[in-house]
Design an enzyme around this catalytic site. Structure first.
Site, mmCIF file in Angstrom:
data_model
loop_
_atom_site.group_PDB
_atom_site.id
_atom_site.type_symbol
_atom_site.label_atom_id
_atom_site.label_comp_id
_atom_site.label_asym_id
_atom_site.label_seq_id
_atom_site.Cartn_x
_atom_site.Cartn_y
_atom_site.Cartn_z
ATOM 1 N N HIS A 198 -3.191 7.644 2.903
ATOM 2 C CA HIS A 198 -3.938 6.256 2.408
ATOM 3 C C HIS A 198 -5.596 5.451 3.092
ATOM 4 O O HIS A 198 -5.173 6.227 3.547
ATOM 5 C CB HIS A 198 -2.696 5.477 2.617
ATOM 6 C CG HIS A 198 -3.494 3.787 2.457
ATOM 7 N ND1 HIS A 198 -3.867 3.545 1.252
ATOM 8 C CD2 HIS A 198 -3.623 2.167 3.137
ATOM 9 C CE1 HIS A 198 -4.162 2.204 1.343
ATOM 10 N NE2 HIS A 198 -3.953 1.225 2.311
ATOM 11 N N CYS A 217 1.270 -1.472 0.218
ATOM 12 C CA CYS A 217 -0.129 -0.055 -0.017
ATOM 13 C C CYS A 217 1.197 1.216 -0.170
ATOM 14 O O CYS A 217 0.576 2.383 -0.499
ATOM 15 C CB CYS A 217 -0.844 0.268 0.757
ATOM 16 S SG CYS A 217 -2.009 -1.316 1.286
ATOM 17 N N ASN A 267 -10.481 0.716 -0.114
ATOM 18 C CA ASN A 267 -9.370 0.738 0.340
ATOM 19 C C ASN A 267 -8.417 -0.033 -1.338
ATOM 20 O O ASN A 267 -8.620 -1.136 -1.570
ATOM 21 C CB ASN A 267 -8.743 0.288 1.732
ATOM 22 C CG ASN A 267 -6.781 -0.297 1.733
ATOM 23 O OD1 ASN A 267 -6.016 0.672 0.848
ATOM 24 N ND2 ASN A 267 -6.407 -0.782 2.500
#
Length: 318
Positions: A245, A110, A275
């Site tokens: 994020h 990520c 996400n």
């Protein structure tokens, strides 16, 4: 000299999956998902490959930058979900958009987009590169155990892209890695070699321990943002926007309180897209840019965290 962001773009799959739809697949409900992570819906690829999404985001970023594909000098793609080992996603994008340049993939889960952006800075500073395409693209839905309600409700698919060139807008950065699979683990396909004897090889799905992930994310996010602001000679008061994020609303809320930076400065889209791993920040940044709220000279902070374990942050003067 560092970089300036010339253009941004993103692509989201057409299929919208709501919490109520997920409740038909696993034991969950809308109230539980919203309370736990803050997500109402996410985009899930039905026929769009990682390469396709990356290329569409790239086309939009190139258009935003006001250049042509043949002016791209380098393509860097952050991904953990390429459809093939080779060609790489970056090489496939190069072919699709009609560019003629080197192209390669990076993987830091990520956090990968900031790692890729930081790499682009190095190429720009070295000289000879005028337009670098930096992309985060993920089809996370292919590495999800859709019977596990703790993970399948969190993730979505999509891609975001920047075109960057020479400038003075990259003020500071921090990259962090700690080899640790005890908090988040994403096994790959272990193959079918007749000589392989490791029975511990797991299925190629995301395994995430929620409480430990939460602690790691909040800690790294606050420490990284404070570190890059200090390196840039800035304070929290100087920040116009933070693009975090998009993993979990509670993580962002906790980090906001620890940093002493109000939630009004955080750009949030996870309620609509979920996400999307390393595509998360470039998608959010492109949407913020598209909104017209970003102005040249604004101080923007990117912050990410994820499997690896990894984290990263940077300060950009837009």
């Amino acid at each position: 000299m560092s970089i300036t962001i010339k253009g941004t773009g993103y692509y989201l799959p057409k299929k919208i999956v709501t919490n109520d739809e997920l409740a038909e697949i696993v034991d969950t409900n809308d109230e539980w998902i919203v309370r736990r992570v803050g997500i109402k819906e996410r985009r899930i690829a039905t026929c769009e490959t990682t390469e396709y999404m990356a290329a569409e985001a790239a086309k939009n970023a190139i258009k935003s930058a006001g250049i042509n594909a043949n002016e791209i000098d380098l393509i860097i793609v952050s991904t953990i979900t390429g459809e093939k080992t080779a060609p790489t996603v970056a090489a496939s994008v190069q072919s699709i958009i009609g560019a003629e340049c080197p192209a390669f993939d990076m993987n830091s889960a990520c956090s990968g987009f900031i790692f890729a952006l930081d790499t682009a800075v190095s190429y720009i500073v070295r000289g000879g590169f005028r337009n670098i395409l930096v992309i985060g693209a993920e089809r996370v839905s292919k590495i999800i155990d859709w019977s596990d309600r703790s993970t399948c409700v969190i993730f979505g698919d999509g891609a975001g892209a920047f075109v960057v060139g020479p400038g003075n807008g990259y003020l500071s950065s921090i990259l962090y890695s700690r080899g640790d699979s005890s908090v988040i683990d994403i096994p790959s396909y272990h193959g079918d070699s007749p000589f392989w004897t490791d029975e511990a090889s797991g299925k190629p799905y995301i395994i995430m321990h929620g409480q430990e992930t939460f602690k790691f994310a909040v800690t790294r996010m606050t420490e990284d943002i404070n570190a890059v602001l200090e390196k840039a000679g800035l304070s929290a008061c100087d920040v116009d926007y933070i693009v975090p994020h998009q993993a979990n609303m509670r993580i962002i809320d906790f980090a906001s309180k620890r940093l002493g930076i109000g939630m009004e400065k955080f750009f949030i889209n996870l309620d609509k897209v979920g996400n999307t791993s390393s595509a998360s920040i470039p998608i959010a940044a492109a949407q913020l840019n598209e909104s017209g709220k970003l102005k040249r000279g604004d101080i923007v902070v990117f912050s990410a965290f994820g499997a690896g374990l990894s984290s990263a942050a940077c300060v950009i003067k837009w």
